[in-house]
Structure formats: structure tokens, C-alpha cells
Design a protein around this motif. Structure first.
Motif, PDB file in Angstrom:
ATOM      1  N   ALA A  42      26.650   9.254 -21.816  1.00 49.16           N
ATOM      2  CA  ALA A  42      27.689   9.853 -22.661  1.00 49.16           C
ATOM      3  C   ALA A  42      28.716   8.805 -23.079  1.00 49.16           C
ATOM      4  N   MET A  43      29.071   7.917 -22.155  1.00 51.48           N
ATOM      5  CA  MET A  43      30.031   6.871 -22.497  1.00 51.48           C
ATOM      6  C   MET A  43      29.450   5.924 -23.544  1.00 51.48           C
ATOM      7  N   VAL A  44      28.184   5.587 -23.423  1.00 51.13           N
ATOM      8  CA  VAL A  44      27.540   4.718 -24.411  1.00 51.13           C
ATOM      9  C   VAL A  44      27.613   5.348 -25.800  1.00 51.13           C
ATOM     10  N   VAL A  45      27.355   6.632 -25.889  1.00 52.68           N
ATOM     11  CA  VAL A  45      27.415   7.318 -27.183  1.00 52.68           C
ATOM     12  C   VAL A  45      28.835   7.266 -27.734  1.00 52.68           C
ATOM     13  N   HIS A  46      29.822   7.468 -26.876  1.00 53.22           N
ATOM     14  CA  HIS A  46      31.221   7.436 -27.310  1.00 53.22           C
ATOM     15  C   HIS A  46      31.604   6.027 -27.775  1.00 53.22           C
ATOM     16  N   VAL A  47      31.189   5.004 -27.024  1.00 55.66           N
ATOM     17  CA  VAL A  47      31.470   3.622 -27.422  1.00 55.66           C
ATOM     18  C   VAL A  47      30.805   3.321 -28.764  1.00 55.66           C
ATOM     19  N   ALA A  48      29.578   3.775 -28.949  1.00 60.18           N
ATOM     20  CA  ALA A  48      28.879   3.547 -30.216  1.00 60.18           C
ATOM     21  C   ALA A  48      29.645   4.168 -31.385  1.00 60.18           C
ATOM     22  N   GLN A  49      30.226   5.339 -31.152  1.00 60.98           N
ATOM     23  CA  GLN A  49      31.018   5.997 -32.198  1.00 60.98           C
ATOM     24  C   GLN A  49      32.234   5.143 -32.557  1.00 60.98           C
ATOM     25  N   HIS A  57      30.566  -4.323 -33.515  1.00 59.61           N
ATOM     26  CA  HIS A  57      29.626  -3.891 -32.494  1.00 59.61           C
ATOM     27  C   HIS A  57      29.467  -4.917 -31.384  1.00 59.61           C
ATOM     28  N   SER A  58      29.337  -4.403 -30.171  1.00 56.11           N
ATOM     29  CA  SER A  58      29.125  -5.253 -28.998  1.00 56.11           C
ATOM     30  C   SER A  58      27.659  -5.198 -28.592  1.00 56.11           C
ATOM     31  N   ASP A  59      27.303  -6.068 -27.659  1.00 51.08           N
ATOM     32  CA  ASP A  59      26.058  -5.885 -26.922  1.00 51.08           C
ATOM     33  C   ASP A  59      26.403  -4.844 -25.876  1.00 51.08           C
ATOM     34  N   LEU A  60      25.729  -3.736 -25.920  1.00 51.36           N
ATOM     35  CA  LEU A  60      26.046  -2.571 -25.099  1.00 51.36           C
ATOM     36  C   LEU A  60      24.818  -2.262 -24.253  1.00 51.36           C
ATOM     37  N   THR A  61      24.987  -2.321 -22.924  1.00 54.05           N
ATOM     38  CA  THR A  61      23.858  -2.152 -22.015  1.00 54.05           C
ATOM     39  C   THR A  61      24.079  -0.949 -21.114  1.00 54.05           C
ATOM     40  N   LEU A  62      23.100  -0.058 -21.102  1.00 54.43           N
ATOM     41  CA  LEU A  62      23.123   1.124 -20.259  1.00 54.43           C
ATOM     42  C   LEU A  62      22.267   0.868 -19.035  1.00 54.43           C
ATOM     43  N   THR A  66      25.724   2.523 -14.852  1.00 62.06           N
ATOM     44  CA  THR A  66      26.606   1.491 -15.377  1.00 62.06           C
ATOM     45  C   THR A  66      26.531   1.367 -16.893  1.00 62.06           C
ATOM     46  N   VAL A  67      27.624   0.846 -17.440  1.00 65.58           N
ATOM     47  CA  VAL A  67      27.704   0.476 -18.849  1.00 65.58           C
ATOM     48  C   VAL A  67      28.311  -0.915 -18.881  1.00 65.58           C
ATOM     49  N   ARG A  68      27.687  -1.815 -19.628  1.00 69.83           N
ATOM     50  CA  ARG A  68      28.208  -3.177 -19.757  1.00 69.83           C
ATOM     51  C   ARG A  68      28.360  -3.509 -21.236  1.00 69.83           C
ATOM     52  N   ARG A  89      40.173  -2.700 -26.208  1.00 63.16           N
ATOM     53  CA  ARG A  89      41.267  -1.740 -25.980  1.00 63.16           C
ATOM     54  C   ARG A  89      40.792  -0.304 -26.198  1.00 63.16           C
ATOM     55  N   ARG A  90      40.061  -0.091 -27.258  1.00 61.98           N
ATOM     56  CA  ARG A  90      39.567   1.261 -27.555  1.00 61.98           C
ATOM     57  C   ARG A  90      38.610   1.748 -26.469  1.00 61.98           C
ATOM     58  N   VAL A  91      37.755   0.858 -25.976  1.00 58.20           N
ATOM     59  CA  VAL A  91      36.831   1.223 -24.908  1.00 58.20           C
ATOM     60  C   VAL A  91      37.610   1.539 -23.641  1.00 58.20           C
ATOM     61  N   GLU A  92      38.611   0.760 -23.315  1.00 54.22           N
ATOM     62  CA  GLU A  92      39.455   1.031 -22.148  1.00 54.22           C
ATOM     63  C   GLU A  92      40.096   2.409 -22.268  1.00 54.22           C
ATOM     64  N   ASP A  93      40.554   2.754 -23.447  1.00 57.37           N
ATOM     65  CA  ASP A  93      41.204   4.044 -23.665  1.00 57.37           C
ATOM     66  C   ASP A  93      40.261   5.218 -23.411  1.00 57.37           C
ATOM     67  N   LEU A  94      38.990   5.043 -23.714  1.00 59.85           N
ATOM     68  CA  LEU A  94      38.057   6.164 -23.537  1.00 59.85           C
ATOM     69  C   LEU A  94      37.362   6.167 -22.182  1.00 59.85           C
ATOM     70  N   ALA A  95      37.340   5.038 -21.490  1.00 60.15           N
ATOM     71  CA  ALA A  95      36.576   4.912 -20.247  1.00 60.15           C
ATOM     72  C   ALA A  95      37.008   5.907 -19.158  1.00 60.15           C
ATOM     73  N   ALA A  96      38.301   6.054 -18.971  1.00 62.24           N
ATOM     74  CA  ALA A  96      38.782   6.949 -17.907  1.00 62.24           C
ATOM     75  C   ALA A  96      38.328   8.379 -18.138  1.00 62.24           C
ATOM     76  N   GLY A  97      38.270   8.803 -19.379  1.00 68.10           N
ATOM     77  CA  GLY A  97      37.822  10.147 -19.694  1.00 68.10           C
ATOM     78  C   GLY A  97      36.365  10.401 -19.315  1.00 68.10           C
ATOM     79  N   HIS A  98      35.628   9.333 -19.108  1.00 72.42           N
ATOM     80  CA  HIS A  98      34.228   9.446 -18.675  1.00 72.42           C
ATOM     81  C   HIS A  98      34.083   9.206 -17.170  1.00 72.42           C
ATOM     82  N   GLY A  99      35.214   9.003 -16.497  1.00 73.47           N
ATOM     83  CA  GLY A  99      35.168   8.746 -15.059  1.00 73.47           C
ATOM     84  C   GLY A  99      34.732   7.339 -14.719  1.00 73.47           C
ATOM     85  N   ALA A 100      34.834   6.438 -15.680  1.00 69.20           N
ATOM     86  CA  ALA A 100      34.408   5.046 -15.471  1.00 69.20           C
ATOM     87  C   ALA A 100      35.464   4.265 -14.710  1.00 69.20           C
ATOM     88  N   HIS A 101      35.001   3.377 -13.890  1.00 69.17           N
ATOM     89  CA  HIS A 101      35.916   2.453 -13.191  1.00 69.17           C
ATOM     90  C   HIS A 101      35.265   1.097 -13.062  1.00 69.17           C
TER      91      HIS A 101
END
Length: 101
Positions: A42-49, A57-62, A66-68, A89-101
């Protein structure tokens, strides 16, 4: 309008405001741990958006839980620019909402 590479000092200043992010092999990088593979997906999909919104675009690894991300600006010769910092910054803003740490 071309984007200008950030200096090493500028990158370090930006990283001081982005906990968990680092400069690795000329790219801004960050790994996140999540509670499940589904949460990571779900976080990968949100980051892609967000990447589509920014047209950057980043190199995004699922991984399993984990998400890298690894990002630099191709149009600036592979250097780190403000575009990369904004994506981080945008990824940091959304990460907590996905329970990422």
C-alpha cells in the motif's frame, strides 16, 4: 527550467531535516519497515502516486515487510537536487500513515 545539483553541504543540511535518509552512492536513500507485506505494498502505491504528481521518480523496491527508495535527478547528470529532497519530504509525510518506521 534545468535543475541545479545541490552541493555536499546543501545535501547534508537537507538530510539533517530528513531523519532516516542518507546519501548513498550519490543518491538519497531510505528504507522503511512496515507491519506486513500488504502495508508495504500500500505504501508503494501511495509513493508511486506522489511520484506521478511530482513527475519525479525514484528506484522503489518492495520487500517482504520493507520499502526502499533511492533517488537522484537524471536530468542533472544523476546528481541530487531539490526535486529529490521534495520527494523525500513527501514520502516522509506519508510514511507514518502507513505505520512505517
Amino acid at each position: 527550467m534545468p535543475v541545479e545539483p545541490l552541493s555536499r553541504t546543501e545535501i547534508e543540511e537537507r538530510l539533517a531535516q530528513l531523519p532516516g535518509w542518507s546519501l548513498d552512492d550519490g543518491r538519497l536513500t531510505r528504507s522503511y519497515r512496515l507491519g506486513s507485506h500488504f502495508a508495504a505494498t500500500a505504501m508503494v502505491v501511495h509513493v508511486a502516486q506522489v511520484q506521478e504528481e511530482l513527475d519525479h521518480h525514484s528506484d522503489l523496491t518492495l520487500g517482504h515487510h520493507t520499502v526502499r527508495l533511492a533517488v537522484h535527478t537524471h536530468s542533472a547528470g544523476g546528481a541530487v537536487t531539490e526535486k529529490d529532497v521534495e520527494l523525500a519530504r513527501r514520502v516522509e509525510d506519508l510514511a507514518a500513515g502507513h505505520g512505517a518506521h
